[in-house]
Design a protein around this motif. Structure first.
Motif, PDB file in Angstrom:
ATOM      1  N   ASP A  78       0.602  -1.244  -0.153  1.00 37.75           N
ATOM      2  CA  ASP A  78       0.020   0.079   0.071  1.00 37.75           C
ATOM      3  C   ASP A  78       0.670   1.358   0.184  1.00 37.75           C
ATOM      4  OD1 ASP A  78      -2.262  -1.396   0.035  1.00 37.75           O
ATOM      5  OD2 ASP A  78      -2.279  -1.491   2.239  1.00 37.75           O
ATOM      6  N   SER A  79       0.231   2.413  -0.622  1.00 41.37           N
ATOM      7  CA  SER A  79       0.994   3.779  -0.611  1.00 41.37           C
ATOM      8  C   SER A  79       0.029   4.431   0.114  1.00 41.37           C
ATOM      9  CB  SER A  79       1.366   4.202  -2.103  1.00 41.37           C
ATOM     10  OG  SER A  79       1.931   3.385  -2.873  1.00 41.37           O
ATOM     11  N   PRO A  80       0.348   4.806   1.398  1.00 36.66           N
ATOM     12  CA  PRO A  80      -0.381   5.382   2.297  1.00 36.66           C
ATOM     13  C   PRO A  80      -0.891   6.839   1.830  1.00 36.66           C
ATOM     14  CG  PRO A  80       1.239   4.720   3.488  1.00 36.66           C
ATOM     15  CD  PRO A  80       1.650   4.477   2.075  1.00 36.66           C
ATOM     16  N   ASP A  81      -1.976   7.346   2.446  1.00 37.91           N
ATOM     17  CA  ASP A  81      -2.489   8.602   1.910  1.00 37.91           C
ATOM     18  C   ASP A  81      -2.740   9.324   3.475  1.00 37.91           C
ATOM     19  OD1 ASP A  81      -3.255  11.018   1.094  1.00 37.91           O
ATOM     20  OD2 ASP A  81      -4.854  10.216  -0.095  1.00 37.91           O
ATOM     21  N   THR A  82      -1.896   9.769   4.335  1.00 33.15           N
ATOM     22  CA  THR A  82      -2.051  10.206   5.641  1.00 33.15           C
ATOM     23  C   THR A  82      -2.322  11.809   5.726  1.00 33.15           C
ATOM     24  OG1 THR A  82       0.228  10.651   6.170  1.00 33.15           O
ATOM     25  CG2 THR A  82      -0.610   8.344   6.485  1.00 33.15           C
ATOM     26  N   GLY A  83      -2.111  12.255   4.618  1.00 28.42           N
ATOM     27  CA  GLY A  83      -2.108  13.967   4.587  1.00 28.42           C
ATOM     28  C   GLY A  83      -0.764  14.514   4.832  1.00 28.42           C
ATOM     29  N   ASN A  84       0.192  13.651   5.350  1.00 23.11           N
ATOM     30  CA  ASN A  84       1.288  14.120   5.455  1.00 23.11           C
ATOM     31  C   ASN A  84       2.462  13.230   4.933  1.00 23.11           C
ATOM     32  OD1 ASN A  84       4.193  13.733   7.365  1.00 23.11           O
ATOM     33  ND2 ASN A  84       3.190  15.690   7.968  1.00 23.11           N
ATOM     34  N   ILE A  85       3.418  14.179   4.286  1.00 19.33           N
ATOM     35  CA  ILE A  85       4.385  13.373   3.267  1.00 19.33           C
ATOM     36  C   ILE A  85       5.293  12.523   3.987  1.00 19.33           C
ATOM     37  CG2 ILE A  85       6.007  15.533   2.858  1.00 19.33           C
ATOM     38  CD1 ILE A  85       5.185  13.037   0.258  1.00 19.33           C
ATOM     39  N   GLU A  86       5.877  12.997   5.065  1.00 21.51           N
ATOM     40  CA  GLU A  86       6.731  12.430   5.849  1.00 21.51           C
ATOM     41  C   GLU A  86       6.164  10.870   6.056  1.00 21.51           C
ATOM     42  OE1 GLU A  86       9.344  13.937   8.686  1.00 21.51           O
ATOM     43  OE2 GLU A  86       9.970  15.498   7.493  1.00 21.51           O
ATOM     44  N   ASP A  87       4.937  11.008   6.623  1.00 17.48           N
ATOM     45  CA  ASP A  87       4.234   9.774   7.481  1.00 17.48           C
ATOM     46  C   ASP A  87       4.009   9.154   6.262  1.00 17.48           C
ATOM     47  OD1 ASP A  87       4.330  10.490   9.842  1.00 17.48           O
ATOM     48  OD2 ASP A  87       2.247  11.450   9.777  1.00 17.48           O
ATOM     49  N   ASP A  88       3.650   9.361   4.981  1.00 20.08           N
ATOM     50  CA  ASP A  88       3.368   8.591   3.812  1.00 20.08           C
ATOM     51  C   ASP A  88       4.454   7.797   3.428  1.00 20.08           C
ATOM     52  OD1 ASP A  88       0.463   9.692   3.603  1.00 20.08           O
ATOM     53  OD2 ASP A  88       0.961  11.024   1.867  1.00 20.08           O
ATOM     54  N   LEU A  89       5.757   8.465   3.289  1.00 17.66           N
ATOM     55  CA  LEU A  89       6.972   7.707   2.729  1.00 17.66           C
ATOM     56  C   LEU A  89       7.285   6.802   3.792  1.00 17.66           C
ATOM     57  CD1 LEU A  89       8.664  10.620   0.932  1.00 17.66           C
ATOM     58  CD2 LEU A  89       7.363   9.248   0.004  1.00 17.66           C
ATOM     59  N   GLY A  91       5.428   5.197   5.750  1.00 21.04           N
ATOM     60  CA  GLY A  91       4.521   4.209   5.920  1.00 21.04           C
ATOM     61  C   GLY A  91       4.915   3.374   4.619  1.00 21.04           C
ATOM     62  N   PHE A  92       5.112   3.887   3.635  1.00 18.16           N
ATOM     63  CA  PHE A  92       5.402   3.027   2.335  1.00 18.16           C
ATOM     64  C   PHE A  92       6.601   2.060   2.540  1.00 18.16           C
ATOM     65  CE2 PHE A  92       7.862   2.777  -1.726  1.00 18.16           C
ATOM     66  CZ  PHE A  92       6.944   2.051  -2.415  1.00 18.16           C
ATOM     67  N   LEU A  93       7.621   2.678   2.958  1.00 20.73           N
ATOM     68  CA  LEU A  93       8.928   1.783   3.298  1.00 20.73           C
ATOM     69  C   LEU A  93       8.431   0.650   4.128  1.00 20.73           C
ATOM     70  CD1 LEU A  93      11.628   4.690   3.473  1.00 20.73           C
ATOM     71  CD2 LEU A  93      11.325   2.889   1.680  1.00 20.73           C
ATOM     72  N   LYS A  94       8.015   1.093   5.326  1.00 23.74           N
ATOM     73  CA  LYS A  94       7.586  -0.018   6.202  1.00 23.74           C
ATOM     74  C   LYS A  94       6.825  -1.261   5.705  1.00 23.74           C
ATOM     75  CE  LYS A  94       6.094   1.033  10.440  1.00 23.74           C
ATOM     76  NZ  LYS A  94       5.388   1.769  11.269  1.00 23.74           N
ATOM     77  N   ASP A 180      11.850   1.812  12.958  1.00 19.62           N
ATOM     78  CA  ASP A 180      11.221   3.109  12.680  1.00 19.62           C
ATOM     79  C   ASP A 180      11.896   4.398  12.395  1.00 19.62           C
ATOM     80  OD1 ASP A 180       9.099   1.233  12.315  1.00 19.62           O
ATOM     81  OD2 ASP A 180       7.577   2.329  13.496  1.00 19.62           O
ATOM     82  N   ALA A 181      12.685   4.577  13.522  1.00 17.34           N
ATOM     83  CA  ALA A 181      13.459   5.845  13.822  1.00 17.34           C
ATOM     84  C   ALA A 181      14.420   5.944  12.792  1.00 17.34           C
ATOM     85  CB  ALA A 181      14.174   5.833  15.047  1.00 17.34           C
ATOM     86  N   THR A 182      14.931   4.809  12.327  1.00 13.33           N
ATOM     87  CA  THR A 182      16.001   5.044  10.916  1.00 13.33           C
ATOM     88  C   THR A 182      15.242   5.311   9.686  1.00 13.33           C
ATOM     89  OG1 THR A 182      17.432   3.549  12.050  1.00 13.33           O
ATOM     90  CG2 THR A 182      17.730   3.931   9.839  1.00 13.33           C
ATOM     91  N   LEU A 183      14.129   4.584   9.587  1.00 13.73           N
ATOM     92  CA  LEU A 183      13.283   5.109   8.360  1.00 13.73           C
ATOM     93  C   LEU A 183      12.834   6.608   8.220  1.00 13.73           C
ATOM     94  CD1 LEU A 183      11.028   1.588   7.855  1.00 13.73           C
ATOM     95  CD2 LEU A 183      13.418   2.367   6.901  1.00 13.73           C
ATOM     96  N   ARG A 184      12.345   6.796   9.405  1.00 17.52           N
ATOM     97  CA  ARG A 184      11.892   8.256   9.438  1.00 17.52           C
ATOM     98  C   ARG A 184      13.147   9.396   9.340  1.00 17.52           C
ATOM     99  NH1 ARG A 184       7.354  10.467  10.498  1.00 17.52           N
ATOM    100  NH2 ARG A 184       6.060   8.326  10.896  1.00 17.52           N
ATOM    101  N   ALA A 186      15.884   8.809   7.520  1.00 19.01           N
ATOM    102  CA  ALA A 186      16.066   8.932   6.146  1.00 19.01           C
ATOM    103  C   ALA A 186      15.143   9.541   5.294  1.00 19.01           C
ATOM    104  CB  ALA A 186      16.119   7.282   5.459  1.00 19.01           C
ATOM    105  N   VAL A 187      13.698   9.445   5.610  1.00 17.84           N
ATOM    106  CA  VAL A 187      12.718  10.283   4.883  1.00 17.84           C
ATOM    107  C   VAL A 187      12.903  11.572   4.863  1.00 17.84           C
ATOM    108  CG1 VAL A 187      10.517  10.642   4.772  1.00 17.84           C
ATOM    109  CG2 VAL A 187      11.225   8.330   4.642  1.00 17.84           C
ATOM    110  N   ARG A 188      13.075  11.965   6.227  1.00 16.19           N
ATOM    111  CA  ARG A 188      13.249  13.516   6.853  1.00 16.19           C
ATOM    112  C   ARG A 188      14.417  14.100   6.132  1.00 16.19           C
ATOM    113  NH1 ARG A 188      13.447  13.123  12.112  1.00 16.19           N
ATOM    114  NH2 ARG A 188      11.160  13.227  12.226  1.00 16.19           N
ATOM    115  N   TYR A 189      15.389  13.295   5.920  1.00 13.96           N
ATOM    116  CA  TYR A 189      16.823  14.011   5.093  1.00 13.96           C
ATOM    117  C   TYR A 189      16.211  14.035   3.482  1.00 13.96           C
ATOM    118  CZ  TYR A 189      20.053  12.712   8.868  1.00 13.96           C
ATOM    119  OH  TYR A 189      20.807  12.550   9.855  1.00 13.96           O
ATOM    120  N   MET A 190      15.445  13.130   3.064  1.00 20.28           N
ATOM    121  CA  MET A 190      14.990  13.174   1.873  1.00 20.28           C
ATOM    122  C   MET A 190      14.048  14.266   1.626  1.00 20.28           C
ATOM    123  SD  MET A 190      13.570  10.162  -0.356  1.00 20.28           S
ATOM    124  CE  MET A 190      14.412   8.998   0.894  1.00 20.28           C
TER     125      MET A 190
END
Length: 199
Positions: A78-89, A91-94, A180-184, A186-190
């Motif tokens: 699934d590609s999440p649609d949470t309304g927040n791009i960081e949460d979406d990305l 969630g997608f990676l997870k 989760d912290a590492t994924l978040r 990485a997404v934040r850097y991106m």
């Protein structure tokens, strides 16, 4: 001429027989899981499925084509649609890492990438697949643009490539259990960049 004489089947022609195609795909996945990429071959799949090699090659012109269909038929991410791009990305990676880790899909995709290193047809098939996935993943970026969260001049396809690069590296190095912290991070850097504020 009966191509599948050993199983008593008659030749099933150029048009796919759904039941026979499923049997071949099931056999191919089983061979890959049991024998790994090194033991995966059309011959092994034909023996397992009790099908003729000409039939398999008629429906899947290359080993790569068969690997790609095995991968695609089992992929449910699934590609999440949470309304927040960081949460979406994040969630997608997870979702993607979990899918690769908990199903045979990770092994299949690693095998496809390996095949693409020496087979131009496999490389082309992987490039075509990646183009479609780039567009699909890019939809999360486009939604964020529509919300005013991401700048309108951001190239959604390029961001999707950056995300895929991170994911593929983790798949190929068997690091699919990142927390989760590492994924978040990485997404934040991106998403936010790495420049110091004020520069």
């Amino acid at each position: 001429m009966a191509e599948d004489a050993d199983s008593g089947r008659k030749s099933i022609g150029a048009r796919r027989n759904p039941d026979s195609a499923e049997a071949i795909l099931d056999a191919a996945e089983a061979v890959l899981v049991e024998a790994g990429y090194a033991g995966f071959s059309i011959e092994a799949v034909a023996r397992r499925a009790r099908a003729g090699k000409p039939t398999i090659y008629r429906w899947w012109p290359s080993k790569a084509a068969l690997l790609l269909e095995i991968y695609q038929r089992g992929k449910r991410v699934d590609s999440p649609d949470t309304g927040n791009i960081e949460d979406d990305l994040v969630g997608f990676l997870k979702n993607l890492f979990s899918h690769w880790r908990e199903t045979s899909s990770g092994s299949v995709f690693r095998s496809l990438i390996a095949e693409a290193q020496s087979d131009p047809a496999a490389g082309a098939a992987l490039a075509d697949y990646s183009k479609g996935r780039r567009s699909h993943t890019g939809q999360m970026i486009d939604r964020a643009k529509a919300r005013g969260e991401v700048a309108v001049d951001v190239d959604a396809a390029l961001v999707a490539d950056l995300l895929a690069s991170f994911a593929w590296k983790h798949l190929l190095t068997n690091r699919l259990d990142e927390d989760d912290a590492t994924l978040r991070t990485a997404v934040r850097y991106m998403v936010q960049g790495i420049l110091a504020h004020g520069r």
